[in-house]
Design an enzyme around this catalytic site. Sequence first.
Site, PDB file in Angstrom:
ATOM      1  N   LYS A  14       6.761  -5.508   0.047  1.00  0.00           N
ATOM      2  CA  LYS A  14       5.995  -6.761   0.031  1.00  0.00           C
ATOM      3  C   LYS A  14       5.264  -6.930  -1.311  1.00  0.00           C
ATOM      4  CE  LYS A  14       3.579  -5.424   3.677  1.00  0.00           C
ATOM      5  NZ  LYS A  14       4.184  -4.095   3.932  1.00  0.00           N
ATOM      6  N   ARG A  88      -1.121  -9.566  10.606  1.00  0.00           N
ATOM      7  CA  ARG A  88      -0.453  -8.378  11.134  1.00  0.00           C
ATOM      8  C   ARG A  88      -0.526  -8.319  12.646  1.00  0.00           C
ATOM      9  NH1 ARG A  88      -1.326  -5.370   6.107  1.00  0.00           N
ATOM     10  NH2 ARG A  88      -0.273  -3.388   6.268  1.00  0.00           N
ATOM     11  N   ARG A 126       6.092   6.750  -3.838  1.00  0.00           N
ATOM     12  CA  ARG A 126       5.277   5.713  -4.491  1.00  0.00           C
ATOM     13  C   ARG A 126       4.112   6.330  -5.264  1.00  0.00           C
ATOM     14  NH1 ARG A 126       2.996   0.752  -1.169  1.00  0.00           N
ATOM     15  NH2 ARG A 126       2.209   2.405   0.184  1.00  0.00           N
ATOM     16  N   ARG A 160      -1.206   7.060  -3.317  1.00  0.00           N
ATOM     17  CA  ARG A 160      -2.192   6.373  -2.486  1.00  0.00           C
ATOM     18  C   ARG A 160      -2.668   7.302  -1.371  1.00  0.00           C
ATOM     19  NH1 ARG A 160      -0.367   0.324  -0.763  1.00  0.00           N
ATOM     20  NH2 ARG A 160      -0.885   1.041   1.325  1.00  0.00           N
ATOM     21  N   ARG A 171       1.005   4.536  10.300  1.00  0.00           N
ATOM     22  CA  ARG A 171       1.111   3.138   9.842  1.00  0.00           C
ATOM     23  C   ARG A 171       2.415   2.509  10.329  1.00  0.00           C
ATOM     24  NH1 ARG A 171       0.918   4.193   3.856  1.00  0.00           N
ATOM     25  NH2 ARG A 171       1.285   1.985   3.573  1.00  0.00           N
TER      26      ARG A 171
HETATM   27  P1  AP5 Z   1       5.641  -1.689  -2.030  1.00  0.00           P
HETATM   28  O1  AP5 Z   1       6.070  -2.963  -2.673  1.00  0.00           O
HETATM   29  O2  AP5 Z   1       4.384  -1.039  -2.525  1.00  0.00           O
HETATM   30  O3  AP5 Z   1       5.635  -1.826  -0.439  1.00  0.00           O
HETATM   31  P2  AP5 Z   1       4.699  -2.658   0.527  1.00  0.00           P
HETATM   32  O4  AP5 Z   1       5.566  -3.333   1.532  1.00  0.00           O
HETATM   33  O5  AP5 Z   1       3.758  -3.500  -0.255  1.00  0.00           O
HETATM   34  O6  AP5 Z   1       3.991  -1.429   1.246  1.00  0.00           O
HETATM   35  P3  AP5 Z   1       2.483  -1.108   1.563  1.00  0.00           P
HETATM   36  O7  AP5 Z   1       2.465   0.376   1.890  1.00  0.00           O
HETATM   37  O8  AP5 Z   1       1.552  -1.564   0.491  1.00  0.00           O
HETATM   38  O9  AP5 Z   1       2.273  -1.933   2.853  1.00  0.00           O
HETATM   39  P4  AP5 Z   1       1.244  -1.741   3.942  1.00  0.00           P
HETATM   40  O10 AP5 Z   1       1.456  -2.959   4.724  1.00  0.00           O
HETATM   41  O11 AP5 Z   1       1.312  -0.463   4.689  1.00  0.00           O
HETATM   42  O12 AP5 Z   1      -0.128  -1.570   3.130  1.00  0.00           O
HETATM   43  P5  AP5 Z   1      -1.278  -2.582   2.755  1.00  0.00           P
HETATM   44  O13 AP5 Z   1      -1.717  -2.240   1.391  1.00  0.00           O
HETATM   45  O14 AP5 Z   1      -0.917  -3.990   3.064  1.00  0.00           O
HETATM   46  O15 AP5 Z   1       6.866  -0.646  -2.188  1.00  0.00           O
HETATM   47  C1  AP5 Z   1       6.764   0.695  -1.707  1.00  0.00           C
HETATM   48  C2  AP5 Z   1       7.473   1.656  -2.703  1.00  0.00           C
HETATM   49  O16 AP5 Z   1       8.867   1.370  -2.715  1.00  0.00           O
HETATM   50  C3  AP5 Z   1       7.006   1.523  -4.168  1.00  0.00           C
HETATM   51  O17 AP5 Z   1       7.010   2.794  -4.766  1.00  0.00           O
HETATM   52  C4  AP5 Z   1       8.074   0.615  -4.811  1.00  0.00           C
HETATM   53  O18 AP5 Z   1       8.202   0.893  -6.201  1.00  0.00           O
HETATM   54  C5  AP5 Z   1       9.308   1.007  -4.005  1.00  0.00           C
HETATM   55  N1  AP5 Z   1      10.256  -0.110  -3.817  1.00  0.00           N
HETATM   56  C6  AP5 Z   1       9.959  -1.401  -3.513  1.00  0.00           C
HETATM   57  N2  AP5 Z   1      11.098  -2.128  -3.384  1.00  0.00           N
HETATM   58  C7  AP5 Z   1      12.128  -1.249  -3.577  1.00  0.00           C
HETATM   59  C8  AP5 Z   1      13.559  -1.375  -3.569  1.00  0.00           C
HETATM   60  N3  AP5 Z   1      14.163  -2.558  -3.323  1.00  0.00           N
HETATM   61  N4  AP5 Z   1      14.292  -0.259  -3.793  1.00  0.00           N
HETATM   62  C9  AP5 Z   1      13.690   0.942  -4.043  1.00  0.00           C
HETATM   63  N5  AP5 Z   1      12.354   1.121  -4.089  1.00  0.00           N
HETATM   64  C10 AP5 Z   1      11.583   0.038  -3.857  1.00  0.00           C
HETATM   65  O19 AP5 Z   1      -2.400  -2.173   3.821  1.00  0.00           O
HETATM   66  C11 AP5 Z   1      -3.053  -0.917   3.735  1.00  0.00           C
HETATM   67  C12 AP5 Z   1      -4.046  -0.777   4.890  1.00  0.00           C
HETATM   68  O20 AP5 Z   1      -5.042  -1.840   4.808  1.00  0.00           O
HETATM   69  C13 AP5 Z   1      -3.488  -0.917   6.310  1.00  0.00           C
HETATM   70  O21 AP5 Z   1      -2.951   0.315   6.769  1.00  0.00           O
HETATM   71  C14 AP5 Z   1      -4.742  -1.350   7.095  1.00  0.00           C
HETATM   72  O22 AP5 Z   1      -5.599  -0.258   7.326  1.00  0.00           O
HETATM   73  C15 AP5 Z   1      -5.423  -2.298   6.101  1.00  0.00           C
HETATM   74  N6  AP5 Z   1      -4.995  -3.699   6.270  1.00  0.00           N
HETATM   75  C16 AP5 Z   1      -4.372  -4.472   5.330  1.00  0.00           C
HETATM   76  N7  AP5 Z   1      -4.115  -5.707   5.821  1.00  0.00           N
HETATM   77  C17 AP5 Z   1      -4.581  -5.719   7.102  1.00  0.00           C
HETATM   78  C18 AP5 Z   1      -4.569  -6.688   8.136  1.00  0.00           C
HETATM   79  N8  AP5 Z   1      -4.030  -7.911   7.951  1.00  0.00           N
HETATM   80  N9  AP5 Z   1      -5.108  -6.341   9.336  1.00  0.00           N
HETATM   81  C19 AP5 Z   1      -5.661  -5.127   9.539  1.00  0.00           C
HETATM   82  N10 AP5 Z   1      -5.683  -4.144   8.600  1.00  0.00           N
HETATM   83  C20 AP5 Z   1      -5.150  -4.432   7.394  1.00  0.00           C
END
Ligand code: AP5
Length: 212
Positions: A14, A88, A126, A160, A171
Amino acid sequence: MKIVVLVGAPGAGKGTQAKLLTEDGYTHVSTGDMFRAAVSESSELGAKVRGFMDAGALVPDELVIEVVASALKQLPKDTRLLLDGFPRTSPQAHALAEVAEAIGATVDALFIEVPIDALIERLSGRRVCEACGQTYHVRYNAPPATGECSACGKGPIVQRRDDQEETVRKRLEVYEAQRNALQAFYESRGSLLMVNGVGEVDAVAARIKQLL
Ligand code: AP5
Protein backbone atom coordinates in the site's frame (compact mmCIF):
# COMPACT_ATOMS: atom_id res chain seq x y z
CA MET A 1 -12.53 15.43 -3.61
CA LYS A 2 -11.79 11.96 -4.92
CA ILE A 3 -10.75 9.46 -2.25
CA VAL A 4 -9.16 6.12 -3.09
CA VAL A 5 -8.89 3.86 -0.07
CA LEU A 6 -5.96 1.42 -0.25
CA VAL A 7 -6.82 -1.85 1.47
CA GLY A 8 -4.44 -4.78 1.80
CA ALA A 9 -2.70 -7.03 4.27
CA PRO A 10 0.42 -5.79 6.04
CA GLY A 11 3.15 -5.86 3.39
CA ALA A 12 0.75 -5.83 0.41
CA GLY A 13 2.50 -2.73 -0.93
CA LYS A 14 0.00 0.00 0.00
CA GLY A 15 2.68 2.48 1.06
CA THR A 16 5.00 1.62 -1.84
CA GLN A 17 2.26 2.12 -4.44
CA ALA A 18 0.86 5.24 -2.78
CA LYS A 19 4.28 6.91 -2.86
CA LEU A 20 4.55 6.14 -6.61
CA LEU A 21 1.09 7.55 -7.28
CA THR A 22 1.97 10.88 -5.68
CA GLU A 23 4.00 11.46 -8.88
CA ASP A 24 0.60 11.55 -10.70
CA GLY A 25 -0.75 14.25 -8.40
CA TYR A 26 -2.30 12.11 -5.66
CA THR A 27 -1.94 13.15 -2.02
CA HIS A 28 -0.91 10.27 0.26
CA VAL A 29 -2.27 10.06 3.80
CA SER A 30 -1.27 6.99 5.83
CA THR A 31 -2.70 6.40 9.30
CA GLY A 32 0.28 4.14 10.11
CA ASP A 33 2.74 6.94 9.15
CA MET A 34 0.73 9.48 11.19
CA PHE A 35 0.81 7.23 14.24
CA ARG A 36 4.53 6.40 13.86
CA ALA A 37 5.32 10.13 13.61
CA ALA A 38 3.26 10.75 16.77
CA VAL A 39 5.16 7.98 18.58
CA SER A 40 8.56 9.32 17.53
CA GLU A 41 7.58 12.86 18.62
CA SER A 42 6.39 11.42 21.97
CA SER A 43 3.15 13.38 21.56
CA GLU A 44 -0.09 12.76 23.46
CA LEU A 45 -1.45 10.86 20.42
CA GLY A 46 1.78 8.82 20.28
CA ALA A 47 1.40 7.78 23.91
CA LYS A 48 -2.17 6.61 23.20
CA VAL A 49 -1.35 4.50 20.11
CA ARG A 50 2.09 3.08 20.88
CA GLY A 51 0.98 0.04 22.89
CA PHE A 52 -1.56 -1.04 20.26
CA MET A 53 0.96 -0.73 17.43
CA ASP A 54 3.70 -2.61 19.26
CA ALA A 55 1.26 -5.43 19.93
CA GLY A 56 0.15 -5.59 16.28
CA ALA A 57 -3.38 -4.66 17.37
CA LEU A 58 -5.70 -2.03 15.94
CA VAL A 59 -5.86 1.42 17.48
CA PRO A 60 -9.46 1.94 18.79
CA ASP A 61 -11.93 3.09 16.13
CA GLU A 62 -13.00 6.34 17.89
CA LEU A 63 -9.41 7.57 18.02
CA VAL A 64 -8.54 6.70 14.42
CA ILE A 65 -11.80 8.16 13.10
CA GLU A 66 -11.22 11.44 14.93
CA VAL A 67 -7.66 11.75 13.54
CA VAL A 68 -8.69 10.96 9.94
CA ALA A 69 -11.87 13.06 9.90
CA SER A 70 -9.91 16.07 11.11
CA ALA A 71 -7.16 15.53 8.48
CA LEU A 72 -9.74 15.18 5.65
CA LYS A 73 -11.55 18.37 6.56
CA GLN A 74 -8.31 20.35 6.20
CA LEU A 75 -7.57 19.21 2.62
CA PRO A 76 -8.45 21.35 -0.43
CA LYS A 77 -11.69 20.33 -2.18
CA ASP A 78 -9.94 19.33 -5.43
CA THR A 79 -7.59 16.84 -3.71
CA ARG A 80 -7.17 13.37 -5.18
CA LEU A 81 -6.46 11.43 -2.03
CA LEU A 82 -4.94 8.02 -1.38
CA LEU A 83 -5.99 6.91 2.06
CA ASP A 84 -3.52 4.20 3.07
CA GLY A 85 -4.53 1.94 5.95
CA PHE A 86 -7.94 3.50 6.65
CA PRO A 87 -10.62 2.24 6.93
CA ARG A 88 -9.72 -1.11 8.47
CA THR A 89 -13.03 -1.95 10.20
CA SER A 90 -16.74 -1.60 9.41
CA PRO A 91 -17.25 1.31 11.85
CA GLN A 92 -14.32 3.11 10.19
CA ALA A 93 -15.79 2.47 6.72
CA HIS A 94 -19.18 3.86 7.80
CA ALA A 95 -17.53 6.88 9.41
CA LEU A 96 -15.54 7.59 6.24
CA ALA A 97 -18.71 7.36 4.13
CA GLU A 98 -20.37 9.96 6.40
CA VAL A 99 -17.43 12.36 6.32
CA ALA A 100 -17.13 11.93 2.53
CA GLU A 101 -20.80 12.78 2.07
CA ALA A 102 -20.44 15.85 4.29
CA ILE A 103 -17.49 17.21 2.29
CA GLY A 104 -18.78 16.10 -1.15
CA ALA A 105 -16.11 13.45 -1.79
CA THR A 106 -16.36 10.17 -3.72
CA VAL A 107 -14.83 7.00 -2.23
CA ASP A 108 -13.47 3.96 -4.10
CA ALA A 109 -11.72 1.06 -2.36
CA LEU A 110 -8.76 -0.62 -4.02
CA PHE A 111 -7.87 -4.01 -2.54
CA ILE A 112 -4.26 -5.09 -3.19
CA GLU A 113 -4.15 -8.90 -3.12
CA VAL A 114 -0.92 -10.74 -2.18
CA PRO A 115 -0.56 -14.34 -0.91
CA ILE A 116 0.68 -14.92 2.63
CA ASP A 117 4.15 -16.34 1.75
CA ALA A 118 5.01 -13.21 -0.21
CA LEU A 119 3.68 -10.97 2.58
CA ILE A 120 5.95 -12.60 5.15
CA GLU A 121 8.98 -12.33 2.85
CA ARG A 122 8.23 -8.65 2.17
CA LEU A 123 7.76 -7.74 5.84
CA SER A 124 10.78 -9.64 7.14
CA GLY A 125 12.99 -7.93 4.51
CA ARG A 126 11.53 -4.44 4.88
CA ARG A 127 13.77 -1.65 6.15
CA VAL A 128 12.69 1.97 6.64
CA CYS A 129 14.44 5.30 7.05
CA GLU A 130 13.77 6.52 10.56
CA ALA A 131 14.05 10.15 9.41
CA CYS A 132 11.69 10.25 6.39
CA GLY A 133 9.91 6.87 6.23
CA GLN A 134 11.39 5.83 2.86
CA THR A 135 10.87 2.08 2.46
CA TYR A 136 13.49 -0.43 1.27
CA HIS A 137 13.67 -4.19 0.99
CA VAL A 138 16.88 -6.13 1.60
CA ARG A 139 16.30 -8.19 -1.56
CA TYR A 140 14.09 -6.17 -3.93
CA ASN A 141 15.21 -2.60 -3.21
CA ALA A 142 18.29 -2.74 -1.01
CA PRO A 143 19.13 0.25 1.21
CA PRO A 144 22.38 2.10 0.34
CA ALA A 145 25.46 0.43 1.81
CA THR A 146 26.52 3.79 3.29
CA GLY A 147 23.54 3.61 5.66
CA GLU A 148 22.35 7.02 4.40
CA CYS A 149 18.82 7.21 3.03
CA SER A 150 18.71 7.80 -0.74
CA ALA A 151 15.59 9.97 -0.35
CA CYS A 152 16.59 12.35 2.47
CA GLY A 153 20.34 11.76 2.91
CA LYS A 154 19.82 11.00 6.58
CA GLY A 155 18.84 7.76 8.32
CA PRO A 156 19.34 5.47 10.15
CA ILE A 157 17.71 2.75 8.08
CA VAL A 158 16.13 0.28 10.48
CA GLN A 159 13.62 -2.55 10.81
CA ARG A 160 10.14 -1.38 11.88
CA ARG A 161 9.32 -2.32 15.50
CA ASP A 162 6.14 -4.09 14.39
CA ASP A 163 7.94 -6.15 11.71
CA GLN A 164 9.18 -8.68 14.30
CA GLU A 165 7.89 -12.17 13.44
CA GLU A 166 5.43 -12.51 16.35
CA THR A 167 3.88 -9.07 15.72
CA VAL A 168 3.65 -9.71 11.98
CA ARG A 169 1.65 -12.88 12.64
CA LYS A 170 -0.75 -10.93 14.85
CA ARG A 171 -1.16 -8.11 12.29
CA LEU A 172 -1.98 -10.63 9.55
CA GLU A 173 -4.62 -12.25 11.78
CA VAL A 174 -6.16 -8.86 12.55
CA TYR A 175 -6.35 -8.03 8.83
CA GLU A 176 -7.97 -11.37 7.95
CA ALA A 177 -10.59 -10.87 10.65
CA GLN A 178 -11.76 -7.55 9.14
CA ARG A 179 -11.17 -8.09 5.44
CA ASN A 180 -14.43 -9.77 4.32
CA ALA A 181 -16.67 -7.22 6.04
CA LEU A 182 -14.79 -4.35 4.41
CA GLN A 183 -14.93 -5.99 0.99
CA ALA A 184 -18.68 -6.61 1.37
CA PHE A 185 -19.23 -2.98 2.40
CA TYR A 186 -17.57 -1.56 -0.73
CA GLU A 187 -19.01 -4.23 -3.02
CA SER A 188 -22.54 -3.32 -1.88
CA ARG A 189 -21.83 0.32 -2.75
CA GLY A 190 -20.45 -0.55 -6.20
CA SER A 191 -17.07 0.99 -5.38
CA LEU A 192 -14.82 -2.05 -5.03
CA LEU A 193 -11.67 -2.41 -7.14
CA MET A 194 -9.34 -5.43 -6.90
CA VAL A 195 -5.75 -5.66 -8.09
CA ASN A 196 -3.20 -8.46 -8.10
CA GLY A 197 -0.30 -7.14 -6.00
CA VAL A 198 2.20 -9.84 -7.02
CA GLY A 199 5.06 -8.97 -9.37
CA GLU A 200 7.52 -6.13 -9.84
CA VAL A 201 6.57 -2.86 -8.13
CA ASP A 202 6.25 -1.09 -11.51
CA ALA A 203 4.06 -3.86 -12.94
CA VAL A 204 1.68 -3.58 -9.98
CA ALA A 205 1.69 0.23 -10.35
CA ALA A 206 0.73 -0.09 -14.04
CA ARG A 207 -2.23 -2.34 -13.12
CA ILE A 208 -3.38 0.15 -10.48
CA LYS A 209 -3.16 3.11 -12.87
CA GLN A 210 -5.38 1.27 -15.34
CA LEU A 211 -8.04 0.90 -12.65
CA LEU A 212 -7.98 4.45 -11.27
P1 AP5 B 1 4.85 -1.65 1.95
O1 AP5 B 1 4.53 -0.82 0.76
O2 AP5 B 1 5.60 -1.00 3.08
O3 AP5 B 1 3.56 -2.42 2.48
P2 AP5 B 1 2.25 -1.88 3.19
O4 AP5 B 1 1.08 -2.56 2.55
O5 AP5 B 1 2.25 -0.40 3.24
O6 AP5 B 1 2.48 -2.56 4.61
P3 AP5 B 1 2.39 -2.01 6.08
O7 AP5 B 1 3.11 -3.04 6.93
O8 AP5 B 1 2.86 -0.60 6.20
O9 AP5 B 1 0.86 -2.09 6.33
P4 AP5 B 1 0.12 -2.16 7.64
O10 AP5 B 1 -1.25 -2.00 7.18
O11 AP5 B 1 0.39 -3.35 8.48
O12 AP5 B 1 0.79 -0.99 8.51
P5 AP5 B 1 0.37 0.50 8.80
O13 AP5 B 1 1.61 1.30 8.80
O14 AP5 B 1 -0.77 0.94 7.95
O15 AP5 B 1 5.70 -2.92 1.42
C1 AP5 B 1 6.21 -3.90 2.33
C2 AP5 B 1 7.62 -4.36 1.86
O16 AP5 B 1 7.50 -5.03 0.61
C3 AP5 B 1 8.62 -3.21 1.62
O17 AP5 B 1 9.90 -3.64 2.00
C4 AP5 B 1 8.56 -2.98 0.09
O18 AP5 B 1 9.80 -2.47 -0.39
C5 AP5 B 1 8.26 -4.39 -0.40
N1 AP5 B 1 7.42 -4.41 -1.62
C6 AP5 B 1 6.34 -3.64 -1.89
N2 AP5 B 1 5.81 -3.97 -3.10
C7 AP5 B 1 6.57 -5.01 -3.56
C8 AP5 B 1 6.54 -5.81 -4.76
N3 AP5 B 1 5.61 -5.61 -5.71
N4 AP5 B 1 7.47 -6.79 -4.89
C9 AP5 B 1 8.42 -6.99 -3.92
N5 AP5 B 1 8.52 -6.26 -2.79
C10 AP5 B 1 7.60 -5.28 -2.62
O19 AP5 B 1 -0.21 0.37 10.28
C11 AP5 B 1 0.64 0.07 11.37
C12 AP5 B 1 -0.18 -0.03 12.66
O20 AP5 B 1 -0.85 1.24 12.91
C13 AP5 B 1 -1.32 -1.05 12.68
O21 AP5 B 1 -0.84 -2.34 13.01
C14 AP5 B 1 -2.25 -0.46 13.75
O22 AP5 B 1 -1.75 -0.70 15.05
C15 AP5 B 1 -2.14 1.05 13.47
N6 AP5 B 1 -3.17 1.52 12.52
C16 AP5 B 1 -2.94 2.10 11.30
N7 AP5 B 1 -4.10 2.40 10.69
C17 AP5 B 1 -5.10 2.00 11.53
C18 AP5 B 1 -6.51 2.01 11.44
N8 AP5 B 1 -7.15 2.50 10.35
N9 AP5 B 1 -7.22 1.49 12.48
C19 AP5 B 1 -6.60 1.00 13.58
N10 AP5 B 1 -5.25 0.94 13.72
C20 AP5 B 1 -4.50 1.44 12.71
